[in-house]
Design an enzyme around this catalytic site. Structure first.
Site, PDB file in Angstrom:
ATOM      1  N   SER A  25       0.822  -1.216   0.000  1.00  0.00           N
ATOM      2  CA  SER A  25       0.000   0.000   0.000  1.00  0.00           C
ATOM      3  C   SER A  25       0.854   1.263   0.000  1.00  0.00           C
ATOM      4  O   SER A  25       0.479   2.280   0.562  1.00  0.00           O
ATOM      5  CB  SER A  25      -0.938  -0.014   1.203  1.00  0.00           C
ATOM      6  OG  SER A  25      -0.171  -0.082   2.399  1.00  0.00           O
ATOM      7  N   ILE A  27       3.037   4.082  -2.600  1.00  0.00           N
ATOM      8  CA  ILE A  27       2.524   4.912  -3.703  1.00  0.00           C
ATOM      9  C   ILE A  27       2.328   4.099  -4.986  1.00  0.00           C
ATOM     10  O   ILE A  27       1.389   4.353  -5.754  1.00  0.00           O
ATOM     11  CB  ILE A  27       3.424   6.154  -3.894  1.00  0.00           C
ATOM     12  CG1 ILE A  27       3.206   7.085  -2.683  1.00  0.00           C
ATOM     13  CG2 ILE A  27       3.124   6.890  -5.196  1.00  0.00           C
ATOM     14  CD1 ILE A  27       4.040   8.342  -2.673  1.00  0.00           C
ATOM     15  N   GLN A  60      11.391  11.754   1.528  1.00  0.00           N
ATOM     16  CA  GLN A  60      11.497  13.158   1.943  1.00  0.00           C
ATOM     17  C   GLN A  60      11.709  14.092   0.757  1.00  0.00           C
ATOM     18  O   GLN A  60      10.989  15.062   0.568  1.00  0.00           O
ATOM     19  CB  GLN A  60      12.681  13.317   2.908  1.00  0.00           C
ATOM     20  CG  GLN A  60      12.512  12.582   4.219  1.00  0.00           C
ATOM     21  CD  GLN A  60      13.707  12.765   5.160  1.00  0.00           C
ATOM     22  OE1 GLN A  60      14.551  13.647   4.982  1.00  0.00           O
ATOM     23  NE2 GLN A  60      13.794  11.913   6.164  1.00  0.00           N
ATOM     24  N   GLU A 127      18.711  17.930  -6.582  1.00  0.00           N
ATOM     25  CA  GLU A 127      19.371  16.817  -5.897  1.00  0.00           C
ATOM     26  C   GLU A 127      20.508  16.328  -6.791  1.00  0.00           C
ATOM     27  O   GLU A 127      20.613  16.720  -7.956  1.00  0.00           O
ATOM     28  CB  GLU A 127      18.368  15.697  -5.596  1.00  0.00           C
ATOM     29  CG  GLU A 127      17.389  16.078  -4.506  1.00  0.00           C
ATOM     30  CD  GLU A 127      16.422  14.960  -4.158  1.00  0.00           C
ATOM     31  OE1 GLU A 127      16.635  14.315  -3.148  1.00  0.00           O
ATOM     32  OE2 GLU A 127      15.467  14.744  -4.909  1.00  0.00           O
ATOM     33  N   HIS A 239      22.456   5.577   0.252  1.00  0.00           N
ATOM     34  CA  HIS A 239      22.248   7.026   0.391  1.00  0.00           C
ATOM     35  C   HIS A 239      23.415   7.546   1.209  1.00  0.00           C
ATOM     36  O   HIS A 239      23.759   6.970   2.253  1.00  0.00           O
ATOM     37  CB  HIS A 239      20.924   7.291   1.112  1.00  0.00           C
ATOM     38  CG  HIS A 239      20.457   8.707   1.002  1.00  0.00           C
ATOM     39  ND1 HIS A 239      21.096   9.747   1.628  1.00  0.00           N
ATOM     40  CD2 HIS A 239      19.434   9.255   0.314  1.00  0.00           C
ATOM     41  CE1 HIS A 239      20.460  10.879   1.332  1.00  0.00           C
ATOM     42  NE2 HIS A 239      19.447  10.601   0.528  1.00  0.00           N
ATOM     43  N   ARG A 279      24.820   9.849  -6.176  1.00  0.00           N
ATOM     44  CA  ARG A 279      24.876   9.255  -4.838  1.00  0.00           C
ATOM     45  C   ARG A 279      25.988   8.255  -4.607  1.00  0.00           C
ATOM     46  O   ARG A 279      26.566   8.214  -3.541  1.00  0.00           O
ATOM     47  CB  ARG A 279      23.605   8.472  -4.592  1.00  0.00           C
ATOM     48  CG  ARG A 279      22.517   9.317  -4.298  1.00  0.00           C
ATOM     49  CD  ARG A 279      21.399   8.602  -3.747  1.00  0.00           C
ATOM     50  NE  ARG A 279      20.455   9.685  -3.613  1.00  0.00           N
ATOM     51  CZ  ARG A 279      19.183   9.529  -3.458  1.00  0.00           C
ATOM     52  NH1 ARG A 279      18.680   8.342  -3.370  1.00  0.00           N
ATOM     53  NH2 ARG A 279      18.414  10.567  -3.361  1.00  0.00           N
ATOM     54  N   HIS A 339      19.390   2.641   0.741  1.00  0.00           N
ATOM     55  CA  HIS A 339      18.181   3.460   0.692  1.00  0.00           C
ATOM     56  C   HIS A 339      17.228   3.030  -0.416  1.00  0.00           C
ATOM     57  O   HIS A 339      16.028   3.227  -0.319  1.00  0.00           O
ATOM     58  CB  HIS A 339      18.613   4.917   0.469  1.00  0.00           C
ATOM     59  CG  HIS A 339      17.482   5.868   0.256  1.00  0.00           C
ATOM     60  ND1 HIS A 339      16.515   6.076   1.211  1.00  0.00           N
ATOM     61  CD2 HIS A 339      17.154   6.660  -0.791  1.00  0.00           C
ATOM     62  CE1 HIS A 339      15.644   6.975   0.757  1.00  0.00           C
ATOM     63  NE2 HIS A 339      15.993   7.325  -0.452  1.00  0.00           N
ATOM     64  N   ARG A 374      20.077   4.882  -9.656  1.00  0.00           N
ATOM     65  CA  ARG A 374      18.864   5.693  -9.827  1.00  0.00           C
ATOM     66  C   ARG A 374      19.144   7.177  -9.603  1.00  0.00           C
ATOM     67  O   ARG A 374      19.781   7.559  -8.620  1.00  0.00           O
ATOM     68  CB  ARG A 374      17.803   5.235  -8.825  1.00  0.00           C
ATOM     69  CG  ARG A 374      16.539   6.046  -8.836  1.00  0.00           C
ATOM     70  CD  ARG A 374      15.627   5.574  -7.741  1.00  0.00           C
ATOM     71  NE  ARG A 374      16.245   5.752  -6.449  1.00  0.00           N
ATOM     72  CZ  ARG A 374      15.952   6.748  -5.616  1.00  0.00           C
ATOM     73  NH1 ARG A 374      15.033   7.616  -5.924  1.00  0.00           N
ATOM     74  NH2 ARG A 374      16.569   6.839  -4.455  1.00  0.00           N
TER      75      ARG A 374
END
Ligand code: SIN
Length: 523
Positions: A25, A27, A60, A127, A239, A279, A339, A374
């Site tokens: 459940s 997104i 976040q 980012e 991360h 990252r 992450h 990613r």
């Protein structure tokens, strides 16, 4: 390979029927559900915990989309491909950025209130790896706001079964038929035309991770046993900045802080890396500082100088710092943590997997859009974009499929029962092993040691009837280790200390087939 672990006979278990079941459940699951409802299908959602406990709820930073005046889908695509280090499936990444922009506009239409400046224009942040400011956000609570908006749109139109675990995917001659789920000691079967797996990634197979506590990755093992091909499991994204306080969870400290000016310093106050690099590079630079015996901090001084209020703009981080009495220090102790996991169940942008009737979407799916690394904030975009597309392919599949109850007999493995404390001990052992031997820097020797430990544990656990979750976690661990062993190069998030260069030969995707056959394939 043994197919069923938990002792059961489907004729003895209460069964219900549904059109489509969505497991998860977050997104991705909620987006799929919303589009299915729009198409006239009422799905059943199975979830371990309420929607407020998911990786996407914790997100976040934000959601990337090229809505800025000086931005284009072509530039967003270019940044996505660059971060992916030559391994993105370009046509999928193109769909992500193009259709993703439309889905972000849908979110705005649904009332998701992205932060705006005083003129009412959407405020974009930056980012790592993005050439433009293109990350839409709602303070540092973007996932929570999107998930809540989607949940409110669907909650009265679906059946949500909370507190259930997916135990088995039931198939007959390679066709999906239903699922076995459990709540406490009770088991139920849902027979349906199709299944959508949206259970998130496998970061928690690592000791330090930023995931929701309910996500574990074991559904990837369940899917593998049911015949799903897995792909690109070696690409685990660390991360760079998770909170680093002994004996405390690795809470995420959003990259958007760096986007707004925060800098990384070592304990002597020296800056050592361009904070806006992708990252993997930033995470490894921190790791190397730590290997030199130095601590690393995220220095928030530049934010103060720019007049950015931490409490207003970053309430999640503010509250975290308050909790740990770090507010007045202005420096946050940070260290990398897993992450996001790029690999998972092989799927296309429509969620189609290698098992007819089983679909996978979101972080659990490996669609090739992220390549070997990613791009930040592309993951929520993936959830809403491919969630919507998956609903259409489910609709099409359902048109020519019947709900069928079939007889499935278990082979019945093991007779002994594992105690809860013993289970926790085994989980801890697996997480520690993955962190130490299959972590930020990998070697052949470490991977081989990890493999033999995992194989030993697999044998040991087969004697217990209630070790299904552990065994599925070990299936996943073995897939990750074999994939990492096979890729004798370094690319994106996968770094081999013994093979530090990228090699053209490996510009391919790793596939894990039935019985752990590993293949490298162009697509
Ligand atoms: C973050 O807020 O730093 C995470 C964003 C992401 O993983 O995309």
């Amino acid at each position: 390979m043994e197919r069923y672990l938990a002792g059961f006979d489907t004729t003895q278990i209460e069964g219900i029927k549904a059109q489509t079941v969505i497991v998860g459940s977050g997104i991705a699951g909620l987006s799929t559900a919303l589009q299915l409802i729009n198409l006239g299908i009422k799905p059943v959602i199975i979830t371990r915990t309420p929607y407020t406990v998911s990786n996407s709820f914790l997100a976040q930073g934000g959601i990337a989309a090229p809505i800025g005046k000086d931005d284009t889908t072509a530039l967003h695509l270019q940044d996505t491909l660059k971060a992916g280090r030559g391994l993105c499936i370009q046509k999928n990444a193109q769909i992500l950025v193009e259709e993703g922009l439309e889905r972000v506009i849908d979110l705005i239409r649904y009332g998701v209130d992205f932060d705006k400046d005083k003129d009412g224009l959407i405020r974009l942040t930056k980012e790592g790896g993005h050439s433009k400011r293109r990350v839409l956000h709602i303070k540092d609570e973007t996932g929570k706001a999107i998930a809540t908006a989607l949940y409110n749109l669907i909650k009265d139109k679906v059946d949500i079964l909370e507190g259930y675990n997916l135990e088995e995917i039931l198939t007959e001659e390679g066709q999906y038929k239903g699922i076995l789920i459990s709540a406490k000691e009770k088991k139920y079967i849902i027979w349906s035309k199709s299944l959508v797996i949206a259970t998130g990634g496998y970061s928690p197979i690592y000791l330090r991770n930023t995931s929701a506590y309910t996500v574990s990755g074991d559904t990837i093992g369940v899917s593998f046993r049911a015949g799903c091909i897995l792909s690109d499991l070696e690409f685990t994204q660390f991360h760079p900045t998770a909170l680093n306080i002994p004996n405390q969870p690795a809470y995420l400290i959003t990259e958007a802080l760096r986007g707004e000016g925060a800098i990384l310093i070592d304990q002597n106050g020296n800056r050592f890396i361009d904070e806006m690099k992708p990252r993997d590079e930033v995470a490894r630079a921190i790791f190397h500082k730590e290997m030199e015996g130095k601590k690393v901090f995220l220095d928030l001084t530049p934010l103060k100088e720019r007049g950015i209020s931490l409490q207003e703009r970053f309430p999640t981080v503010y509250n975290l710092l308050k909790k740990f009495n770090l507010l007045d220090k202005n420096k946050i102790p940070v260290s990398p943590a897993v992450h996001y996991t790029v690999g998972g169940i092989q799927a296309d942008v429509n969620g189609t997997t290698s098992v007819n009737g089983v679909f996978a979407v979101g972080e659990v799916a490996s669609t090739g859009v992220h390549g070997a690394n990613r791009l930040a904030s592309n993951s929520l975009l993936e959830c809403i974009t491919f969630g919507s597309k998956t609903a259409y392919s489910v609709y099409k599949h359902n048109l020519y499929t019947k709900v069928e109850e079939v007889k499935i007999k278990n082979r019945g493995i093991g007779t002994k029962l594992l105690k809860t404390e013993e289970k926790s001990r085994y989980f801890y052992q697996i997480k520690k092993l993955m962190w130490e031997k299959v972590g930020l820097e990998r070697t052949e020797e470490g991977l081989s040691q990890a493999l033999s430990t995992v194989e030993g544990l697999q044998k040991e656990l087969l004697q217990y009837t209630n070790s299904r979750e552990l065994i599925d976690t070990l299936y996943l661990a073995k897939g990750i280790i074999l994939s990492a062993k096979n890729r004798k190069e370094s690319r994106g998030t996968h770094y081999r200390k013994d093979f530090p260069q990228e090699k053209d030969y490996y510009k391919k995707h790793t596939k894990v087939y039935n019985d752990f056959k590993i293949k490298l394939e162009v697509n």
